[in-house]
Design a protein around this motif. Structure first.
Motif, PDB file in Angstrom:
ATOM      1  N   THR A 147       0.814  -1.218   0.000  1.00 57.86           N
ATOM      2  CA  THR A 147       0.000   0.000   0.000  1.00 57.86           C
ATOM      3  C   THR A 147       0.847   1.266   0.000  1.00 57.86           C
ATOM      4  OG1 THR A 147      -1.703  -1.178   1.248  1.00 57.86           O
ATOM      5  CG2 THR A 147      -1.829   1.224   1.251  1.00 57.86           C
ATOM      6  N   ALA A 148       2.015   1.201   0.634  1.00 55.91           N
ATOM      7  CA  ALA A 148       2.812   2.399   0.896  1.00 55.91           C
ATOM      8  C   ALA A 148       3.192   3.212  -0.349  1.00 55.91           C
ATOM      9  CB  ALA A 148       4.069   2.015   1.673  1.00 55.91           C
ATOM     10  N   PRO A 149       3.633   2.613  -1.456  1.00 49.20           N
ATOM     11  CA  PRO A 149       4.067   3.444  -2.598  1.00 49.20           C
ATOM     12  C   PRO A 149       2.983   4.360  -3.138  1.00 49.20           C
ATOM     13  CG  PRO A 149       4.896   1.213  -2.826  1.00 49.20           C
ATOM     14  CD  PRO A 149       3.918   1.186  -1.686  1.00 49.20           C
ATOM     15  N   LEU A 150       1.789   3.822  -3.353  1.00 49.01           N
ATOM     16  CA  LEU A 150       0.702   4.649  -3.873  1.00 49.01           C
ATOM     17  C   LEU A 150       0.213   5.634  -2.824  1.00 49.01           C
ATOM     18  CD1 LEU A 150      -1.261   5.341  -6.126  1.00 49.01           C
ATOM     19  CD2 LEU A 150      -2.723   3.457  -5.360  1.00 49.01           C
ATOM     20  N   ALA A 151       0.137   5.185  -1.568  1.00 47.22           N
ATOM     21  CA  ALA A 151      -0.314   6.073  -0.496  1.00 47.22           C
ATOM     22  C   ALA A 151       0.628   7.261  -0.340  1.00 47.22           C
ATOM     23  CB  ALA A 151      -0.404   5.296   0.819  1.00 47.22           C
ATOM     24  N   ALA A 152       1.930   7.024  -0.420  1.00 44.19           N
ATOM     25  CA  ALA A 152       2.899   8.114  -0.275  1.00 44.19           C
ATOM     26  C   ALA A 152       2.720   9.152  -1.377  1.00 44.19           C
ATOM     27  CB  ALA A 152       4.323   7.555  -0.298  1.00 44.19           C
ATOM     28  N   SER A 153       2.529   8.706  -2.610  1.00 46.18           N
ATOM     29  CA  SER A 153       2.336   9.642  -3.719  1.00 46.18           C
ATOM     30  C   SER A 153       1.107  10.510  -3.505  1.00 46.18           C
ATOM     31  CB  SER A 153       2.206   8.866  -5.036  1.00 46.18           C
ATOM     32  OG  SER A 153       3.351   8.071  -5.270  1.00 46.18           O
ATOM     33  N   ALA A 154      -0.002   9.884  -3.099  1.00 53.48           N
ATOM     34  CA  ALA A 154      -1.235  10.641  -2.888  1.00 53.48           C
ATOM     35  C   ALA A 154      -1.111  11.606  -1.717  1.00 53.48           C
ATOM     36  CB  ALA A 154      -2.395   9.672  -2.653  1.00 53.48           C
ATOM     37  N   LEU A 155      -0.473  11.176  -0.629  1.00 51.48           N
ATOM     38  CA  LEU A 155      -0.345  12.045   0.543  1.00 51.48           C
ATOM     39  C   LEU A 155       0.563  13.240   0.262  1.00 51.48           C
ATOM     40  CD1 LEU A 155      -0.064   9.339   3.347  1.00 51.48           C
ATOM     41  CD2 LEU A 155      -2.006  10.847   2.888  1.00 51.48           C
ATOM     42  N   LEU A 156       1.639  13.036  -0.478  1.00 45.31           N
ATOM     43  CA  LEU A 156       2.516  14.161  -0.827  1.00 45.31           C
ATOM     44  C   LEU A 156       1.779  15.168  -1.714  1.00 45.31           C
ATOM     45  CD1 LEU A 156       5.901  12.318  -1.520  1.00 45.31           C
ATOM     46  CD2 LEU A 156       5.345  13.801   0.422  1.00 45.31           C
ATOM     47  N   TRP A 157       0.952  14.666  -2.607  1.00 45.68           N
ATOM     48  CA  TRP A 157       0.164  15.570  -3.461  1.00 45.68           C
ATOM     49  C   TRP A 157      -0.811  16.398  -2.623  1.00 45.68           C
ATOM     50  CZ3 TRP A 157       0.355  17.040  -8.475  1.00 45.68           C
ATOM     51  CH2 TRP A 157      -0.756  17.692  -9.001  1.00 45.68           C
ATOM     52  N   ILE A 158      -1.502  15.747  -1.694  1.00 48.30           N
ATOM     53  CA  ILE A 158      -2.469  16.445  -0.853  1.00 48.30           C
ATOM     54  C   ILE A 158      -1.781  17.474   0.037  1.00 48.30           C
ATOM     55  CG2 ILE A 158      -3.968  16.118   1.153  1.00 48.30           C
ATOM     56  CD1 ILE A 158      -5.355  15.598  -1.413  1.00 48.30           C
ATOM     57  N   ALA A 159      -0.641  17.121   0.628  1.00 51.13           N
ATOM     58  CA  ALA A 159       0.073  18.046   1.511  1.00 51.13           C
ATOM     59  C   ALA A 159       0.457  19.325   0.770  1.00 51.13           C
ATOM     60  CB  ALA A 159       1.315  17.373   2.092  1.00 51.13           C
ATOM     61  N   GLY A 160       1.009  19.187  -0.412  1.00 47.79           N
ATOM     62  CA  GLY A 160       1.392  20.367  -1.183  1.00 47.79           C
ATOM     63  C   GLY A 160       0.196  21.142  -1.687  1.00 47.79           C
ATOM     64  N   LEU A 161      -0.864  20.425  -2.082  1.00 46.05           N
ATOM     65  CA  LEU A 161      -2.032  21.099  -2.662  1.00 46.05           C
ATOM     66  C   LEU A 161      -2.755  21.951  -1.631  1.00 46.05           C
ATOM     67  CD1 LEU A 161      -3.846  21.479  -5.112  1.00 46.05           C
ATOM     68  CD2 LEU A 161      -5.099  19.432  -4.433  1.00 46.05           C
ATOM     69  N   VAL A 162      -2.997  21.402  -0.460  1.00 44.19           N
ATOM     70  CA  VAL A 162      -3.692  22.162   0.581  1.00 44.19           C
ATOM     71  C   VAL A 162      -2.870  23.381   0.987  1.00 44.19           C
ATOM     72  CG1 VAL A 162      -4.550  22.078   2.944  1.00 44.19           C
ATOM     73  CG2 VAL A 162      -4.972  20.164   1.405  1.00 44.19           C
ATOM     74  N   ALA A 163      -1.554  23.192   1.145  1.00 42.48           N
ATOM     75  CA  ALA A 163      -0.696  24.309   1.538  1.00 42.48           C
ATOM     76  C   ALA A 163      -0.695  25.411   0.480  1.00 42.48           C
ATOM     77  CB  ALA A 163       0.719  23.811   1.797  1.00 42.48           C
ATOM     78  N   ALA A 164      -0.565  25.029  -0.792  1.00 43.06           N
ATOM     79  CA  ALA A 164      -0.514  26.030  -1.864  1.00 43.06           C
ATOM     80  C   ALA A 164      -1.846  26.747  -2.030  1.00 43.06           C
ATOM     81  CB  ALA A 164      -0.112  25.355  -3.174  1.00 43.06           C
ATOM     82  N   ALA A 165      -2.954  26.020  -1.916  1.00 42.09           N
ATOM     83  CA  ALA A 165      -4.267  26.647  -2.051  1.00 42.09           C
ATOM     84  C   ALA A 165      -4.527  27.617  -0.901  1.00 42.09           C
ATOM     85  CB  ALA A 165      -5.354  25.582  -2.106  1.00 42.09           C
ATOM     86  N   ALA A 166      -4.178  27.214   0.324  1.00 43.01           N
ATOM     87  CA  ALA A 166      -4.381  28.101   1.472  1.00 43.01           C
ATOM     88  C   ALA A 166      -3.509  29.349   1.358  1.00 43.01           C
ATOM     89  CB  ALA A 166      -4.057  27.347   2.764  1.00 43.01           C
ATOM     90  N   PHE A 167      -2.280  29.187   0.880  1.00 45.46           N
ATOM     91  CA  PHE A 167      -1.406  30.343   0.690  1.00 45.46           C
ATOM     92  C   PHE A 167      -1.994  31.308  -0.336  1.00 45.46           C
ATOM     93  CE2 PHE A 167       2.098  32.513  -1.457  1.00 45.46           C
ATOM     94  CZ  PHE A 167       2.809  33.026  -0.381  1.00 45.46           C
ATOM     95  N   THR A 168      -2.539  30.761  -1.408  1.00 45.56           N
ATOM     96  CA  THR A 168      -3.139  31.605  -2.446  1.00 45.56           C
ATOM     97  C   THR A 168      -4.315  32.405  -1.910  1.00 45.56           C
ATOM     98  OG1 THR A 168      -2.452  30.020  -4.154  1.00 45.56           O
ATOM     99  CG2 THR A 168      -4.204  31.574  -4.738  1.00 45.56           C
ATOM    100  N   LEU A 169      -5.105  31.793  -1.046  1.00 47.20           N
ATOM    101  CA  LEU A 169      -6.286  32.471  -0.510  1.00 47.20           C
ATOM    102  C   LEU A 169      -5.943  33.483   0.584  1.00 47.20           C
ATOM    103  CD1 LEU A 169      -8.775  29.464  -0.268  1.00 47.20           C
ATOM    104  CD2 LEU A 169      -8.866  31.367  -1.897  1.00 47.20           C
ATOM    105  N   LEU A 170      -4.917  33.201   1.376  1.00 47.76           N
ATOM    106  CA  LEU A 170      -4.659  34.012   2.567  1.00 47.76           C
ATOM    107  C   LEU A 170      -3.582  35.080   2.368  1.00 47.76           C
ATOM    108  CD1 LEU A 170      -4.719  31.177   5.267  1.00 47.76           C
ATOM    109  CD2 LEU A 170      -6.559  32.754   4.635  1.00 47.76           C
TER     110      LEU A 170
END
Length: 343
Positions: A147-170
């Motif tokens: 499970t780990a390889p696919l889970a790591a890819s998805a989690l890294l994408w989510i971590a960067g996406l939420v951070a970048a979107a929040a930065f854009t808004l705030l």
């Protein structure tokens, strides 16, 4: 032309329903549609027969290779050659035929979807030949390791996406330095989250410099691409970046031989999640990523960095429509040309 919110409620209701249906159509195509159309097509398998094997076993191997089934692509070789093909993931499983019985050889380093199909097909072939087959797994992987390889890819994408979107808004006046700090921070924290999950799920999973370095490369590439698109298009970029996350499990979790040709060409061929997933799977099993699984993320990070570092264009103040400077006198706030002096 009147804006949509000025239209009658019935019109707004129809328009929003159409938008919802279109979004459901797109997401259904790229997520559930992938899973619903899964079908084996040219799955690479090997049948191995020793040089001193009886003629009847050689006949079984030759019959399989000449069968011409579209679902499977057979390769006939010796047991040593077949296991080497399996270690290089050129085949997903091996059926070794010997006078004492058959052996199904699998590998934990192969995508689990490919391994599952290989085990089913090879076991069925052995049973059809009237042979009892035992299963041997090289480089076995735990449930967490699969499970780990696919889970790591998805989690890294989510971590960067939420951070970048929040930065854009705030961030009211986002600077290049601020964007770079955000990319670096989200990458470090994202890798820390993934490493923590690896330790929690299975302490035996390796977390050496190679694994952590590859995770950092993938996380930085994701964060830079996301930051670049959000800088160019604003929060509207989420309409593309958000659905990409949904593609990861459905497309990157499959081997290409199980995907419908359209999905294989239009989604699997370019999605970065499949490069990161397979590269990390190789590292977790003592191997190393292919060149493409590294350079794809180097290129993504470079392009994203260039866009993030582009100088910001200063906006020019807009003059109010219809207002003309008439030279107002600062002393009495009257137009200088019309000011009258009284005796």
């Amino acid at each position: 032309m009147a804006a949509l919110h000025d239209r009658p409620p019935a019109v707004i209701a129809v328009a929003t329903a159409v938008v919802g249906a279109l979004i459901a159509l797109v997401l259904g195509l790229v997520t559930f549609g992938v899973q619903a159309t899964v079908h084996p097509d040219g799955v690479p398998l090997a049948v191995a027969v020793g040089a001193d094997a009886p003629p009847q076993l050689r006949g079984v191997a030759d019959k399989l290779a000449a069968g011409g089934a579209a679902e499977v692509s057979w390769r006939v070789s010796t047991p040593e050659e077949a296991r080497d093909l399996l270690s290089r993931q050129e085949v997903y499983g091996v059926l070794e035929l010997a006078p004492g019985g058959a052996t199904v050889v699998l590998s934990g380093a192969v995508n689990p979807s490919g391994t599952q199909v290989a085990q089913q097909v090879l076991g069925g072939v052995a049973q059809g030949a009237g042979m009892q087959a035992r299963v041997v797994t090289l480089d076995p992987a735990s449930a967490a390791g699969r499970t780990a390889p696919l889970a790591a890819s998805a989690l890294l994408w989510i971590a960067g996406l939420v951070a970048a979107a929040a930065f854009t808004l705030l961030a009211r006046r986002p600077s290049r330095l601020g964007r770079l700090v955000g990319v670096a921070t989200s990458t470090v924290l994202g890798v820390a989250v993934v490493a923590g999950f690896f330790t929690l799920w299975d302490p035996a999973l390796p977390l050496g410099g190679g694994v952590l370095g590859y995770l950092a490369l993938v996380g930085a590439a994701f964060a830079l691409v996301q930051g670049a698109l959000l800088r160019l298009f604003g929060i509207r970029a989420m309409a593309v970046l958000g659905p990409l996350y949904l593609i990861a499990p459905s497309v990157a979790g499959q081997v290409p031989e199980l995907l419908a040709p359209a999905y294989r060409a239009l989604l699997w061929s370019w999605t970065p999640f499949r490069f990161s997933t397979e590269g990390l799977r190789a590292l977790l099993h003592g191997g190393s990523p292919d060149a493409a699984q590294v350079w794809v993320f180097v290129a993504l990070a470079a392009v994203g960095l260039v866009v993030v570092l582009l100088p910001r264009q200063e906006r020019q103040p807009d003059l109010a429509d219809g207002v003309v400077d008439v030279g107002v006198d600062q002393a009495d706030r009257l137009p200088g040309a019309q000011r009258q002096h009284t005796a």
